[in-house]
Design an enzyme around this catalytic site. Sequence first.
Site, PDB file in Angstrom:
ATOM      1  N   CYS A 277       0.812  -1.086  -0.029  1.00  0.00           N
ATOM      2  CA  CYS A 277      -0.001  -0.106  -0.113  1.00  0.00           C
ATOM      3  C   CYS A 277       0.838   1.242  -0.288  1.00  0.00           C
ATOM      4  O   CYS A 277       0.457   2.193  -0.734  1.00  0.00           O
ATOM      5  CB  CYS A 277      -0.865  -0.121   1.276  1.00  0.00           C
ATOM      6  SG  CYS A 277      -1.954   1.297   1.397  1.00  0.00           S
TER       7      CYS A 277
ATOM      8  N   CYS B  64      -6.375  -2.864   7.573  1.00  0.00           N
ATOM      9  CA  CYS B  64      -7.188  -2.080   7.400  1.00  0.00           C
ATOM     10  C   CYS B  64      -8.354  -2.998   6.872  1.00  0.00           C
ATOM     11  O   CYS B  64      -9.707  -2.917   7.111  1.00  0.00           O
ATOM     12  CB  CYS B  64      -7.080  -1.124   6.542  1.00  0.00           C
ATOM     13  SG  CYS B  64      -6.836  -1.218   4.740  1.00  0.00           S
TER      14      CYS B  64
END
Length: 371
Positions: free
Chosen positions: A101, A213
């Site tokens: 990410c 997440c």
Amino acid sequence: MAKIMIAMSGGVDSSLAAALLHEAGHDVTGVTLHLWEGDDDRLAESLCCSQEMTESARRVCAQLGIPYYVFNYQREFRRSVIEYFLREYASGFTPNPCLECNREIKFRALLARARALGFDYVATGHYARIRVDKTPADHSASPSPNGAQRAVYRLLRAVDEEKDQSYMLYMLGQDDLARLMFPIGEYTKAEVRALAAARGLASANRPESQDICFVPGGDYRNLLREERPDALRPGPILDLEGREVGRHQGLPLYTIGQRRGLGIATGQPMYVMALDVARNAVIVGPESALRRTTLRAERVTFVSGSWPEAPFDCLAQIRAHADAVPARVTPVEPERVEVRFEHPQRAITPGQAIVFYDGAVVLGGGRIARD
């Protein structure tokens, strides 16, 4: 005064970073990256894409009197991070989605967008530091033809060694570091909270999230069952002599060094040594066999942008919260190196990152390859 875009999660780190930049007189704009659309039951309030965290970032920006926007990167996140995560597990690797990410979304995509919108820098709340050396200290950067000194950007560990996130940033290069700012890298976590509280920031006492997440609670198995059930094929558990000692429920459910949950009885503790994709087999052995002195790494990059011409000694770190230990790195071919440790290392895991340091300075890193 610089025009700075700051990525804000709603937590205390990025909130204080925004406040410090604003107080320094910069033109600061806060942005939150909306990456993952989880339902209310699945997405905890403390996670970065929750409505609560977005509202926290919005409140801090309103308190500071700076603009605030939400950028939707759900499509890019699914393609670059979630699909990577599922693909790596299905291929017998243990992935690090937060690192990917950082690479694809928080830096590559956000830096490009900031440039297109006319911002000079992107700032984040990462615990890391950037140092600019005007006189090159190695052969990776030479003086400019007119004799002027050239700026060389170094990525360093944070002052707070426990919170240091430089391991997750090894892929950053010279062009990236020239346009990035890490305002809290000089502070400890305790100092960050104290400074945020002194400013009355709404996020000063917000707890940290340790979860991936898109995998609240840390249990990725349900996501694999939902999205890649084909990867969960039962198969044999083999000892180091090739004898079947049990059955597994799918390679992605196991990782190197695992002991619990194997469901085998061999008379001695057994650990996962390897995931054999070709045979769809989990290989197990005694704890002593987990320790190795060598590994191969692929997709290797260096912060300097230059490939080393000879072997070099460094400190190498094989997982996010491990110690960096003495090792020798030997370049093999472009983007591939061999690493030999001074002392055997436990549970070297293909798919995880290995990062090379010279003291506090990040030299580069890559992905641990499968033997």
